[in-house]
Design a protein around this motif. Structure first.
Motif, mmCIF file in Angstrom:
data_model
loop_
_atom_site.group_PDB
_atom_site.id
_atom_site.type_symbol
_atom_site.label_atom_id
_atom_site.label_comp_id
_atom_site.label_asym_id
_atom_site.label_seq_id
_atom_site.Cartn_x
_atom_site.Cartn_y
_atom_site.Cartn_z
ATOM 1 N N GLN A 1 58.443 -36.246 -4.239
ATOM 2 C CA GLN A 1 57.268 -35.373 -4.241
ATOM 3 C C GLN A 1 56.155 -35.987 -5.095
ATOM 4 O O GLN A 1 56.417 -36.695 -6.060
ATOM 5 C CB GLN A 1 57.612 -33.995 -4.801
ATOM 6 C CG GLN A 1 58.677 -33.244 -4.039
ATOM 7 C CD GLN A 1 58.897 -31.869 -4.618
ATOM 8 O OE1 GLN A 1 57.997 -31.039 -4.661
ATOM 9 N NE2 GLN A 1 60.118 -31.619 -5.083
ATOM 10 N N THR A 2 54.925 -35.663 -4.707
ATOM 11 C CA THR A 2 53.754 -36.081 -5.463
ATOM 12 C C THR A 2 52.785 -34.908 -5.525
ATOM 13 O O THR A 2 52.660 -34.144 -4.565
ATOM 14 C CB THR A 2 53.066 -37.290 -4.791
ATOM 15 O OG1 THR A 2 54.010 -38.357 -4.693
ATOM 16 C CG2 THR A 2 51.874 -37.765 -5.601
ATOM 17 N N PHE A 3 52.132 -34.789 -6.648
ATOM 18 C CA PHE A 3 51.159 -33.710 -6.823
ATOM 19 C C PHE A 3 50.059 -33.820 -5.757
ATOM 20 O O PHE A 3 49.550 -34.905 -5.482
ATOM 21 C CB PHE A 3 50.552 -33.789 -8.218
ATOM 22 C CG PHE A 3 49.684 -32.615 -8.575
ATOM 23 C CD1 PHE A 3 50.237 -31.435 -9.017
ATOM 24 C CD2 PHE A 3 48.306 -32.696 -8.453
ATOM 25 C CE1 PHE A 3 49.447 -30.357 -9.345
ATOM 26 C CE2 PHE A 3 47.510 -31.627 -8.773
ATOM 27 C CZ PHE A 3 48.078 -30.447 -9.222
ATOM 28 N N VAL A 4 49.725 -32.692 -5.138
ATOM 29 C CA VAL A 4 48.710 -32.681 -4.076
ATOM 30 C C VAL A 4 47.324 -32.776 -4.696
ATOM 31 O O VAL A 4 46.938 -31.942 -5.520
ATOM 32 C CB VAL A 4 48.821 -31.412 -3.212
ATOM 33 C CG1 VAL A 4 47.705 -31.375 -2.174
ATOM 34 C CG2 VAL A 4 50.182 -31.349 -2.523
ATOM 35 N N GLU A 5 46.582 -33.809 -4.304
ATOM 36 C CA GLU A 5 45.226 -34.002 -4.795
ATOM 37 C C GLU A 5 44.264 -34.114 -3.609
ATOM 38 O O GLU A 5 44.521 -34.879 -2.682
ATOM 39 C CB GLU A 5 45.146 -35.268 -5.648
ATOM 40 C CG GLU A 5 46.014 -35.216 -6.903
ATOM 41 C CD GLU A 5 46.035 -36.532 -7.647
ATOM 42 O OE1 GLU A 5 45.363 -36.654 -8.682
ATOM 43 O OE2 GLU A 5 46.733 -37.451 -7.185
ATOM 44 N N SER A 6 43.184 -33.355 -3.668
ATOM 45 C CA SER A 6 42.173 -33.403 -2.611
ATOM 46 C C SER A 6 41.180 -34.515 -2.936
ATOM 47 O O SER A 6 40.148 -34.285 -3.596
ATOM 48 C CB SER A 6 41.467 -32.048 -2.489
ATOM 49 O OG SER A 6 42.371 -31.054 -2.062
#
Length: 1025
Positions: free
Chosen positions: A588-593
């Motif tokens: 998993q990876t932190f969701v970044e816009s």
């Protein structure tokens, strides 16, 4: 017309009775102000009763006129009575008469009875009746009113007077599902509610049928697995008290259908079908309710053959069905897991039982378009062929092992044929595979030869791991794509992806679905894309569920929006997101816009060996708390391009907590100790650090301390005190925890309250808490009777937002960004397409941006055109779209295109939205529209605060827009907008003194144009091929 015939209609009870009542001039139909003459006589003091009754669609008898008078002994007398009937019975509806009711029949009657005997027509001494034939509402005359309507009322009525109103469409046939739903067998399904009929007749009949329902529930079902629970949901009805209502249909572990009804006596009863639902066949299931009689019919389709099964049951007590009470669920719900497989079109016939023979049962068009049965059959054949090869190679490995081993007598007898010396010829399983299957056959051979023989030991044949072959095929497909070759590489990789998907790799199913839907490198095939997404979603693949949720939320060509269906997918992924968030992993990876046109954000991305990250580590070693926090956060969540490394992140948390005594680090270190993430659990140490941070009023630590008291000490009083304190300080987690306490009745001194839980969930969601958003959506999709209305759209939006925080989506986004930094344009586009098709706005923007750049001419021009339009357009269908995308879509809509019509009004609205998001390019683009001769719509000017420019000349509007652009706070817009303003003034002067200034103006315009092109911040005037 009035009948003047004197007809003897009196009905004396006995011959030569002294009582008599006769209508001398009865009317044939209701007439306004009719003077009725009644002949009557009595032998004793009595009362004459007169009334007019009508019957309507909703009422059997309804009195509209009543009179009575006394009658003394004596000779016959005549009394004249004026029939003052209501206007709605006599006239057409108009501005004064709101409704002209449809009357089925009328009755004028009179009788002689004792005083106080009104309503006792049957025991009267004498009686008379006349049938009245009322006119339909549109054949009645208009009433001449003594009052005059106002001018506005009169005009509105004149517009409507000659219009015969149509009955509004009623939901007599409720479509619970119009397409196909992939059910994972969990507690998620499609929630539907029904409203009361607006039509009085239909509602009257519905209420009468509650205790004797006459209806049909029909659904298509494709099972992939038998029910692993006692019962699995197919279709169930839950009332407002959260009890199962009529009907509830479940699947048993033996494959039978469990049909349950709620009786009038308050007790539920059930029966089992006499047949079983088969696997991997589309079956049409009809549940018919005919009063107490319930029939269940199943017609299954296998190739061209139909098989029919039927079970009938008659309940002892009346069955109750109030379909407006509570909600219906297709699949799984709060109290039961759903059946595993696919649900097809499902219909509820609310007030009739359609007659449908077996020959008339045909697979619905959406199901036919998918050809799901064909996929499972071809996939089974492919697996069988691989099994055959793998078993053969495994046998050969065992033979080679036996050759150098001592074999016991039993094994020698069991494998006597295999131990015989073989002839030097190829075996059937060694036959060459089809060209597209050679890679899979080779991988199957490798898998078989490496897993069945260990240290020369003899053993029984083991189950072949086809899933491992699928994973290997997917990896090889990605390598083919990464090797380059443009979009041709996609064609070469597609067979490997489809084979990997058949063997159970859901990543391959999702990627092939994305490629088919976008048309990248392959022909666009929406039905194949939909099938592959359904297959992956049924296996609970997160991105496939996101894609289907997005598709049914906004709709696609041929697929209208369906909010309950979209919510069924979003709720599943949102629930997983809550769990994933609490259990981080390297996958998993932190969701970044991150938008690819935002250079400032791109500069912040780093790697473990990058200067920025190394500098932060250096600052952390020097005791800078903020740097320690940043390094730990990047490593723990995988932010800003750093790969997740939870163990190393924990070391930074520990150093910040112990050495720097930083409250944020103390909190984070305590949490990993409480959960055992990257370190062994140590509850006492965790509590110690939480208390130290809470003493400094660190709100996250206060909330976590409350969680400790609730989970480990069961001290709800202390936990609630801490959560209330954290809630006041703005903690989103504390609001969720308090909501759960209210919902479960654990809040000290207070009864369970779904409404109070809802208040806290709403607060938590507004504070951007994922769990709070999901719980809020769960309330809004069903509502709380009498307290909270159903808000399906809001439920979908919150569940979508929670779903888009999923770490597996973040991992795909990160791979896309890494490929972009590595200038691997095809892989960057593919990864962003995977996220874009799942509905993530930033990814949609990046796909369009990459297509617009088209580095190295990678993409076909036709694909670029469609890609830019489609994905910029999708990216602005959110609450806060990127201004760049708004302006780009405005340019595309205003630009010429052979398949689309230019629309200046829509373009102006998009530019206006960019302005309202503080982008000076919006002012500039509006100016270009005006410069091109377009007139800005009034609403656009009003929202921009430029109402005074309505009707103004072109020069005034243009200079105002460019002046606003010039005066914007952005420094980059000052010079280009100043030059544009100068050009506008120059054009104005040129019009007045064109001949004298022609040469000088040409020179100045050339210079201005060159300067603007050099600056390049604001784009050139709108011109499109």
């Amino acid at each position: 017309m009035v009948g003047m015939r004197n007809i003897a209609l009196s009905e004396p009870i006995h011959h030569r009775s002294p009582y008599e009542v006769v209508f001398l001039n009865p009317p044939e139909e209701p007439v306004a102000g009719y003077l009725l003459r009644v002949l009557y006589s009595c032998s004793e003091s009595s009362v004459v009763y007169l009334e007019v009754l009508v019957s309507t669609e909703t009422e059997t008898t309804k009195p509209v006129f009543q009179r009575h008078w006394r009658c003394g002994p004596g000779p016959s007398r005549v009394r004249s009575v004026t029939l003052n009937l209501p206007d709605w019975l006599l006239y057409q509806a108009d501005w004064r008469i709101p409704d002209s009711e449809w009357v089925l029949s009328g009755l004028l009657r009179a009788w002689v009875g004792e005083d106080g005997s009104q309503g006792q027509y049957g025991t009267a001494q004498a009686r008379a009746t006349v049938l009245l034939q009322p006119l339909n509402p549109y054949s009645r005359p208009w009433k001449q009113h003594e009052l005059c309507p106002s001018w506005s009322t009169d005009m509105l009525w004149r517009i409507r007077r000659d219009t015969i109103p149509r009955c509004p469409e009623e939901q007599e046939i409720a479509h619970f599902l119009s397409f196909v739903y992939a059910s994972t067998g969990e507690n998620f399904g499609i929630t539907r509610t029904l409203n009361r009929y607006d039509n009085k007749v239909l509602e009257h009949l519905r209420l009468k049928a509650i205790s004797s329902p006459w209806c049909v529930f029909s659904t298509w079902l494709f099972l992939t697995q038998h029910c692993h629970q006692h019962l699995c949901g197919v279709l169930h009805h839950v009332d407002s008290e959260n009890n199962y209502a009529t009907p509830s249909m479940f699947l048993t572990s033996l494959g039978q259908l469990h049909i349950q009804m709620h009786g009038e006596n308050g007790v539920s009863a059930a029966f089992l079908s006499g047949f079983q639902v088969p696997l991997q066949q589309w079956c049409h299931i009809d549940l018919e309710l005919q009063g107490r009689l319930v029939n269940i019919t199943m017609v299954c389709v296998e190739g061209q053959q139909l098989s029919t099964h039927f079970t009938e049951n008659r309940f002892r007590d009346p069955v109750l069905l109030d379909d407006t009470n509570g909600y219906f669920v297709l699949g799984g719900g709060l109290f039961v897991r759903g059946a595993e497989g696919f649900f097809g079109p499902s219909v509820y016939y609310r007030n009739r039982v359609p007659l449908l023979s077996e020959s008339e049962v045909s697979i619905p068009q959406p199901v036919q378009a998918l050809n799901m049965t064909g996929w499972f059959q071809s996939c089974a054949e492919f697996k069988k062929a691989l099994h055959f090869k793998m078993d053969g190679y495994s046998l050969r490995v065992r033979e080679e092992g036996w050759a150098g081993s001592c074999v016991d007598a039993y094994s020698s007898w069991v494998y006597r044929e295999a131990l015989q010396p073989g002839s030097p010829q190829c075996q059937p399983w060694e036959a060459p595979a089809a060209p597209q299957g050679r890679r899979a056959a080779r991988l199957a051979q490798l898998a078989a030869t490496r897993q069945d023989f260990v240290s020369g030991a003899l053993r029984q044949p083991q189950g072949v791991d086809l899933a491992a072959v699928g994973r290997a095929l997917y990896s090889q497909a990605l390598r083919r794509l990464a090797r380059g070759g443009g979009t041709e590489a996609v064609k070469r990789a597609m067979p490997l992806l489809l084979q990997a998907g058949c063997l159970g790799d859901n990543r391959a199913l999702h990627l092939s679905s994305v490629l088919y839907n976008s048309g990248l490198g392959v022909g666009r095939h929406p039905s194949k894309a939909w099938l592959l997404s359904l297959l992956a979603a049924q296996q609970d693949w997160r991105l496939a569920e996101l894609r289907l949720g997005h598709m049914h939320h906004l709709g696609e060509q041929g697929i209208p929006p369906d909010l309950p269906l979209a919510y069924a997918y979003y709720s599943n992924i949102a629930s997983q997101t809550v769990s994933d968030f609490n259990n981080p992993s390297p996958e998993q990876t932190f969701v970044e816009s991150i938008y690819l046109n935002n250079e400032d954000v791109l500069k912040l991305q780093t790697k473990e060996n990058d200067d920025l990250f190394l500098w932060l580590k250096h600052q952390a070693r020097n005791g800078i708390a903020e740097a320690e926090q940043a390094v730990a956060r990047m490593l723990f969540w995988g932010q800003q391009g750093v790969s997740p490394d939870i163990q190393t992140a924990v070391k930074h948390y520990e150093r910040g907590a112990k050495r720097l005594e930083d409250t944020t680090s103390m909190y984070n270190y305590a949490i990993v100790l409480l959960k055992g993430q990257g370190v062994e659990k140590d509850i006492p140490t965790a509590v110690k650090f939480l208390k130290k941070a809470a003493e400094q009023n660190f709100v996250l630590a206060i909330n976590a301390l409350g969680w400790y008291y609730e989970q480990y000490e069961q001290d709800y009083v202390r936990a609630v005190e801490l959560w209330e304190r954290a809630d006041v300080l703005g903690s989103a987690d504390a609001a969720v925890n308090l909501g759960v306490m209210h919902s479960q009745g654990l809040y000290p001194g207070k009864p369970p309250s779904k409404f109070m839980a809802y208040i806290y969930y709403l607060k938590a969601a507004q504070r951007r808490n994922i769990d709070g958003a999901f719980r809020l959506a769960e309330v809004w999709i069903r509502g709380i009777p009498g307290l909270v209305d159903r808000l399906p759209l809001d439920a979908v939006l919150w569940a979508k937002w929670a779903s888009e925080q999923n770490g597996y989506l973040g991992a795909v986004l990160r791979k896309g960004l890494d490929a972009y930094f590595d200038q691997d344009w095809l892989m960057a586009l593919i990864y962003y397409l995977m996220a874009a098709e799942a509905g993530f706005s930033a990814a949609q923007f990046n796909v369009a941006y990459l297509c617009e750049l088209n580095p190295g001419g990678l993409l076909d021009p036709a694909f670029v055109t469609d890609c830019v339009w489609r994905y910029y357009n999708l990216s602005i269908q959110v609450q806060d779209p990127a201004p760049y995308a708004l302006i780009k879509m405005g340019d595309l809509i205003y630009g010429s295109h052979k398949h689309r019509k230019r629309d200046a009004a829509v373009a102006a609205d998009l530019y206006k939205q960019a302005v309202l998001r503080n982008d000076p390019q919006g002012w500039y683009s509006l100016g270009l529209l005006v410069q091109a001769g377009e007139v800005l719509p009034g609403p656009v000017l009003a929202e921009l605060g430029l109402v005074e420019l309505r009707g103004a000349d072109n020069h005034t509007v243009l200079t105002t827009l460019y002046r606003r652009c010039r005066d914007h706070e952005s420094k980059e817009s000052y010079l280009p907008c100043s030059l544009a303003l100068f050009c506008a003034h120059l054009h104005s002067v040129w019009k007045l003194h064109g001949t004298a200034l022609k040469v000088s103006s040409a020179v100045v315009m050339a210079a201005v144009t060159l300067l603007m092109l050099r600056l390049g911040r604001l784009r050139a005037p709108l011109s499109h091929a």
